[in-house]
Design an enzyme around this catalytic site. Structure first.
Site, short mmCIF file in Angstrom:
data_model
loop_
_atom_site.label_atom_id
_atom_site.label_comp_id
_atom_site.label_asym_id
_atom_site.label_seq_id
_atom_site.Cartn_x
_atom_site.Cartn_y
_atom_site.Cartn_z
N ARG A 1 3.55 -0.06 -5.25
CA ARG A 1 3.43 -0.70 -3.93
C ARG A 1 2.13 -1.50 -3.79
NH1 ARG A 1 6.80 1.61 -0.09
NH2 ARG A 1 5.40 0.94 1.55
N GLU B 1 6.10 -14.53 -12.70
CA GLU B 1 5.62 -13.24 -12.21
C GLU B 1 4.85 -12.47 -13.28
OE1 GLU B 1 8.49 -11.06 -9.03
OE2 GLU B 1 9.44 -11.55 -10.93
N TRP C 1 -3.13 -2.52 -1.50
CA TRP C 1 -2.83 -3.92 -1.86
C TRP C 1 -3.46 -4.72 -0.74
CZ3 TRP C 1 -0.18 -8.10 0.25
CH2 TRP C 1 0.12 -9.14 -0.65
N GLU D 1 15.88 -17.67 -10.96
CA GLU D 1 15.47 -16.29 -11.21
C GLU D 1 14.73 -16.19 -12.56
OE1 GLU D 1 15.04 -13.75 -9.59
OE2 GLU D 1 15.04 -12.11 -11.02
N LYS E 1 10.90 -14.86 -12.98
CA LYS E 1 10.51 -13.78 -13.89
C LYS E 1 9.35 -14.22 -14.76
CE LYS E 1 11.87 -11.10 -12.43
NZ LYS E 1 12.72 -10.99 -11.30
N CYS F 1 0.84 -1.19 0.00
CA CYS F 1 0.00 0.00 0.00
C CYS F 1 0.88 1.26 0.00
CB CYS F 1 -0.92 0.09 1.20
SG CYS F 1 -1.98 -1.32 1.43
N LYS G 1 5.61 -4.27 -5.40
CA LYS G 1 7.06 -4.07 -5.50
C LYS G 1 7.71 -4.12 -4.13
CE LYS G 1 10.77 -2.84 -7.77
NZ LYS G 1 11.32 -3.98 -8.52
N ASN H 1 -1.01 1.52 6.03
CA ASN H 1 -0.18 0.60 5.26
C ASN H 1 0.35 -0.44 6.24
OD1 ASN H 1 1.92 -0.49 3.77
ND2 ASN H 1 3.26 1.27 4.08
N GLY H 2 0.18 -1.72 5.95
CA GLY H 2 0.69 -2.74 6.88
C GLY H 2 -0.46 -3.49 7.54
N HIS I 1 15.49 -37.12 -10.60
CA HIS I 1 14.87 -37.43 -9.31
C HIS I 1 13.43 -36.92 -9.25
CE1 HIS I 1 18.62 -38.99 -7.87
NE2 HIS I 1 19.23 -37.88 -8.25
C1 G6P Z 1 8.77 -8.37 -3.90
C2 G6P Z 1 9.17 -7.85 -5.24
C3 G6P Z 1 10.38 -8.61 -5.75
C4 G6P Z 1 11.51 -8.55 -4.74
C5 G6P Z 1 11.06 -9.02 -3.35
C6 G6P Z 1 12.11 -8.70 -2.30
O1 G6P Z 1 8.29 -9.67 -4.01
O2 G6P Z 1 8.11 -7.97 -6.16
O3 G6P Z 1 10.81 -8.04 -6.96
O4 G6P Z 1 12.56 -9.36 -5.17
O5 G6P Z 1 9.87 -8.33 -2.97
O6 G6P Z 1 12.22 -7.31 -2.19
P1 G6P Z 1 13.49 -6.51 -1.77
O7 G6P Z 1 13.08 -5.06 -1.89
O8 G6P Z 1 13.78 -6.88 -0.34
O9 G6P Z 1 14.61 -6.85 -2.67
#
Ligand code: G6P
Length: 606
Positions: free
Chosen positions: A27, A486, A75, A479, A483, A2, A601, A99-100, A502
């Site tokens: 956010r 996501e 959010w 990773e 991606k 948020c 984010k 927020n939170g 396995h």
């Molecule tokens: C969220 C974001 C990711 C990020 C993760 C950790 O899930 O969408 O892109 O890798 O948080 O965030 P940080 O700010 O601690 O790297």
């Protein structure tokens, strides 16, 4: 998650609030709202389900105006995304955005219900509004009521509050979620991220844990967790990035992928000279700490965790010290053993991830020699609470799917590994010299863009994908899979190629594309055997392979040749084609690339 933005000014602040929300949309983005107060205390508000653009349209059709206001992009945590659950929430004269998470919301809700308060939403925020309304009866000012409420609210949150009896005042409280006050001329602003306020000011004051601030047009008073008045430093922000600017790219993510050569140059600048890492890159006093380190514990979440997993190979191979890597949300809830002279390393783009921050705080009690953060957000909680910090200088990252932050994190981790090795008497000169090649090699990898875009067609109609790698390329495969899931919503998994037989081999058929990252290193022959296992079962391979790996495209295998690179740098370089692949697949699928569904984010809740 948020986003909160607020303002007290003599001018109409609605447009400032909406622009702030646009900049905070990374956010969270399931609903948004704004409330403004006129000089005589009348409050008006507008809320909309959906993105900030919906709210902006509603405000265009029915404008609001006022000099004091708060706004929010949500959010959802408690209660589905809906207009009634959107913030602000009102209780009599009190208006709140939050927020939170309030952990004891149910207990407080019951108590407030017993006192006659009615709840119209499912949110924990409404509890804050009613609680402050109740406490305001016994306190002369809003700030005192918020101070009293802070003591009763458990959880990690940030909040901004207005009271129609004090129409030129905002009160903000920081308890686990970041808040910043922006200084204008004869006006003040508040936000959960300085980015929101860059169009109106560059002078910021970051609140600390437990702070409550009373923000008026011409004055700011801050009280610490013990209610004592305190001064917090006002700093001039050097963030130059304009969050609204995609610089001609279709998405922020694509822009950020292409910014990587510049981000890598920026992160290396002044940090490597004559084959040496400038160990001061990690902050004052770092040399003494790096000399003593005998073990490393890395803590992070998401993409940052993957960077940590790559670094584990480096710490053990280059610096010769044991390294463990753990997801923050696991580390913080288990009993762990601290090895002697251990350095705790957190990795975070935002510096505000709730679990990572909680893990850092826990680790301080556990007796680590020192804590170091690799972080992209100056002034963030992780930077402020760690003993040492490596500032990434990746530039602001807006796309929810992290790209340039990841490759810069890897580079920071390489520098950290090398500086520990260097300070402990190992010769790392030739390895350090390689680092300067990174920006140019990433540029070369980016030049594969058209080829990868063509490849993306093959994936757009698939439901699953498997990513394979070995050694440092195993976390790169992870990773790559992250991606793809996501932003394209295709289910993707990564495996260390040796684990194929396995279990995952059972999944292989013509509908399961298998993406392999294959630099030319000691593990290449092993990896080729694993690829044969896939081919023998009718799987379709897509291999990003070193140009000298002696692999050619033929039925069942499509090879995308990559320029030969030093193995040390390969994790950074091989990340790039995987980023591009997920981007182009998402583009074909028409998903919301920069703001994928259900994600945010900055994850400032547990
Ligand atoms: C969220 C974001 C990711 C990020 C993760 C950790 O899930 O969408 O892109 O890798 O948080 O965030 P940080 O700010 O601690 O790297």
């Amino acid at each position: 998650m948020c986003g909160i933005v607020g303002a007290v000014a003599q001018r109409d602040i609605v447009e400032i609030l909406v622009e702030g929300l646009r900049r905070l949309e990374y956010r969270g983005y399931d609903s948004a709202g704004v409330a403004v107060m006129e000089a005589h205390g009348a409050t008006q508000q507008t809320k909309r389900l959906g993105k900030v653009a919906e709210l902006a349209d509603a405000l265009k059709a029915n404008p609001l105006s006022g000099g004091t206001g708060i706004a929010h992009t949500r959010w959802a945590t408690h209660g589905e995304p809906s207009e009634v659950n959107a913030h602000p929430h009102v209780s009599g004269d009190i208006v709140v955005v939050h927020n939170g998470i309030i952990e004891n919301h149910q207990v407080l809700r019951n108590e407030l219900r017993a006192k006659g308060y009615e709840f119209i939403s499912q949110t924990d925020t409404e509890v804050i509004a009613h609680l402050i309304a109740e406490l305001r009866k016994e306190h002369d000012t809003l700030v005192e009521a918020v101070q009293a409420a802070r003591k009763l609210l458990h959880g990690a949150y940030g909040t901004a509050v207005m009271d129609s009896r004090e129409p030129e005042t905002l009160v903000v409280a920081r308890s686990g979620a970041p808040l910043v006050i922006g200084y204008g001329i004869g006006e003040h602003f508040v936000a959960s991220d300085q980015l929101a306020l860059l169009p109106v000011t560059r002078r910021f004051q970051f609140l600390e844990e437990g702070d409550v601030a009373e923000v008026k047009r011409t004055s700011v008073r801050i009280f610490d967790a013990q209610d004592k008045p305190v001064e917090r430093e006002i700093t001039e922000s050097n963030v130059t990035h304009d969050a609204g600017d995609k610089a001609g790219y279709r998405h922020f993510m694509l822009k950020e992928i292409h910014e990587q050569p510049d981000s890598l140059r920026a992160t290396l600048e002044g940090r490597v000279t004559d084959g040496r890492v400038v160990a001061e890159a990690f902050g004052a006093g770092s040399i003494d700490i790096l000399r003593q380190v005998q073990a490393v514990q890395i803590i992070a979440c998401g993409t940052s965790y993957h960077a940590g997993m790559v670094a584990r190979y480096w710490f053990e191979e280059i610096a010769g010290i044991p390294c463990q890597v753990e997801i923050a949300s696991e580390f913080r809830y288990r009993k762990s053993v601290v090895l002697p002279n251990s350095l705790l390393v957190t990795i975070s783009q935002s510096g505000e991830t709730a679990d990572t921050l909680a893990a850092l705080r826990l680790a301080k009690e556990l007796g680590y020699t020192a804590s170091l953060t690799i972080c992209n957000a100056p002034g963030s909680s992780l930077v402020r609470e760690s003993d040492l910090a490596y500032m990434m200088r990746a530039g602001v990252e807006i796309g929810v799917a992290s790209t340039k932050a990841f490759t810069v994190q890897l580079t920071g981790l390489l520098l950290l590994t090398m500086s520990i090795a260097q300070e402990q008497g190992k010769d790392v000169k030739s390895a350090v010299q390689l680092l300067n090649q990174l920006p140019r090699l990433v540029e070369r990898a980016l030049s594969l863009s058209d080829q990868i875009e063509a490849l993306a067609e093959d994936f757009a109609h698939k439901h699953h994908a498997l990513f394979l790698g070995r050694g440092t390329q195993y976390p790169i495969a992870m990773e790559g899979a992250l991606k793809l899931k996501e932003i394209s919503y295709i289910h993707a998994e990564a495996y260390a190629a040796g684990e194929l037989k396995h279990g995952p081999l059972a999944l292989i058929d013509e509908d399961m594309p298998v993406i392999v990252v294959a630099p030319n290193n000691d593990l290449l022959e092993k990896l080729k055997s694993n690829m044969e296992e896939v081919r023998a079962r009718g799987g379709q391979l897509y291999v990003f392979a070193d140009e000298n790996a002696e692999m050619e495209s033929e039925p069942g295998i499509q090879v995308i040749p990559m320029q030969s690179v030093p193995d040390l740098l390969a994790p950074v370089i091989y990340t790039v084609p995987l980023q591009l692949l997920s981007y182009y697949v998402a583009l074909i699928k028409g998903t919301d690339v920069d703001q994928p569904r259900n994600l945010a984010k900055s994850v400032t809740v547990e």
